[in-house]
Design a protein around this motif. Structure first.
Motif, short mmCIF file in Angstrom:
data_model
loop_
_atom_site.label_atom_id
_atom_site.label_comp_id
_atom_site.label_asym_id
_atom_site.label_seq_id
_atom_site.Cartn_x
_atom_site.Cartn_y
_atom_site.Cartn_z
N MET A 192 35.02 40.53 51.10
CA MET A 192 35.31 40.37 50.09
C MET A 192 36.46 42.28 50.22
SD MET A 192 33.66 39.43 47.60
CE MET A 192 33.85 40.06 46.12
N SER A 193 36.68 42.48 51.17
CA SER A 193 37.71 43.73 51.49
C SER A 193 38.86 43.27 51.60
CB SER A 193 37.59 45.06 52.79
OG SER A 193 37.37 43.68 53.47
N ASP A 194 39.07 41.73 51.72
CA ASP A 194 40.64 41.07 51.67
C ASP A 194 41.48 40.91 50.25
OD1 ASP A 194 40.64 41.46 54.30
OD2 ASP A 194 40.20 39.49 54.87
N SER A 195 40.21 40.19 49.55
CA SER A 195 40.62 40.20 48.11
C SER A 195 41.61 40.97 47.83
CB SER A 195 39.19 41.03 46.86
OG SER A 195 38.59 39.63 47.87
N PRO A 196 41.49 42.69 46.92
CA PRO A 196 42.58 43.44 46.78
C PRO A 196 44.25 43.38 47.11
CG PRO A 196 40.97 44.84 47.34
CD PRO A 196 40.72 43.77 48.69
N GLN A 197 44.16 43.59 49.20
CA GLN A 197 45.62 42.95 49.78
C GLN A 197 45.93 41.64 48.87
OE1 GLN A 197 47.41 44.42 52.03
NE2 GLN A 197 48.69 43.36 51.62
N ALA A 198 45.24 40.80 49.01
CA ALA A 198 45.45 39.01 48.89
C ALA A 198 46.01 38.57 47.23
CB ALA A 198 44.39 38.23 49.02
N TYR A 199 45.61 39.46 46.77
CA TYR A 199 45.58 39.63 44.94
C TYR A 199 47.49 40.21 45.38
CZ TYR A 199 46.66 41.52 40.66
OH TYR A 199 46.98 41.76 39.27
#
Length: 339
Positions: free
Chosen positions: A1-8
């Motif tokens: 879940m921590s990678d979601s903002p970066q992927a966004y």
């Protein structure tokens, strides 16, 4: 879940870049399409039909001698100014900034327009050397000699439009002189045509020489003679640089286009003197040579092959047709100069 903002954020950045790239691509395509459209040479027109159309606009039914000639000059200026894209020589932004072929075409046509307007002011519209010049033509000629690449105030287009308006005033006075204005004059005499032909000969000779200089086998006739001290300092014409070949070619195309219509107007307004001097065929030869010089090109670029090589040399072909027109102009000058 921590990678979601970066992927966004990465997806958002890619979306912006793709959008920006698409915008640049669309603008580039539009510029290319407009540039291609604006760079097309204007079509030829019928000088008599344009004169009749102008008569319909002014609601008059008289076509005096000189009306077709003056209207042809005005219409040539209109074509230069109001063709697709308008007048491009003074453009400071794309795509007009990069349309150098049509800019050189404009300049070639403009030079012929200037010469013909000067002839109208100084020769055709004057009875003799001591007679007063026409007031409208005295205003029209200087406007066409305004610098051809001015974009600041006053712009080139604004000055040339004033020249067209002055020509139209002269044409009205040529048709319907009033009690408050001096009647306009047009004298279709042999000596007047002879003086204008002298200018045309020099223009065509210069264009032919510059076109012939496109090949490394060119040997200019203006090279100085080392045995003659007077000729040592004469200017030397060298081979045209490769990047300037198309400039000279399209300048010659513009000059031929404008001169072709001017000669057709002369054929109409000087018909009596041309028939009397048996020079109509000579003028027709000039017109035919210029029409051949304006044959549409098949290549998108100006080919510059050797004379007997695999590829054509557009400049040499154009020089040949202009030289033929120049030879006919020399004959016309001689005929008009005879008593």
């Amino acid at each position: 879940m921590s990678d979601s903002p970066q992927a966004y954020e990465d997806a958002k950045s890619k979306g912006i870049l793709w959008g920006f790239g698409t915008l640049i691509g669309v603008v580039a395509i539009i510029m290319l399409v407009l540039g291609e459209w604006w760079s097309r040479e204007p079509a030829q027109f019928n000088v008599q039909d344009e004169a009749i159309e102008r008569m319909n606009v002014t609601h008059t039914d008289q076509m005096p001698i000189g009306y077709v000639y003056a209207n042809t000059l005005a219409h040539i200026a209109d074509v230069i100014l109001f063709k697709p894209g308008g007048y491009l020589t003074n453009d400071v932004a794309p795509p007009g900034l990069f349309c150098d072929n049509i800019q050189n075409w404009e300049y070639g046509a403009l030079v012929m327009l200037r010469d013909a307007t000067t002839a109208l002011r100084n020769h055709f519209a004057r009875d003799q050397s001591q007679s007063a010049e026409d007031p409208d033509l005295a205003m029209a000629e200087p406007y066409f000699y305004y610098e051809h690449n001015s974009w600041a105030l006053p712009s080139t287009e604004a000055e040339y439009v004033k020249g067209v308006e002055a020509l139209h005033k002269y044409m009205l006075r040529l048709q319907n002189p009033t009690s408050t204005s001096r009647a306009a004059q047009f004298h279709s005499r042999a000596d007047n045509l002879w003086q204008y032909t002298e200018v045309v000969i020099k223009r065509l000779g210069g264009l032919s020489t510059r076109l012939a200089a496109s090949t490394d086998k060119f040997s200019g006739a203006t090279h100085g003679d080392p045995n003659n001290p007077v000729d040592i300092n004469m200017p030397t014409i060298g081979q045209t640089p490769w990047m300037e070949i198309d400039n000279v070619f399209y300048e010659a195309r513009g000059a031929c286009w404008a001169l072709l219509h001017i000669l057709k107007a002369i054929k109409h307004d000087f018909s009596d003197i041309l028939l009397d001097k048996r020079a109509m065929n000579t003028l027709d030869n000039m017109i035919q040579a210029l029409e051949n010089a304006l044959t549409p090109t098949l290549s998108p670029v100006v080919l510059n092959g050797d004379g007997f090589g695999l590829f054509a040399n557009y400049s040499l072909a154009m020089a040949n047709y202009i030289a033929r027109a120049n030879a006919a102009a020399l004959d016309l000058r001689d005929v008009m100069n005879r008593g």
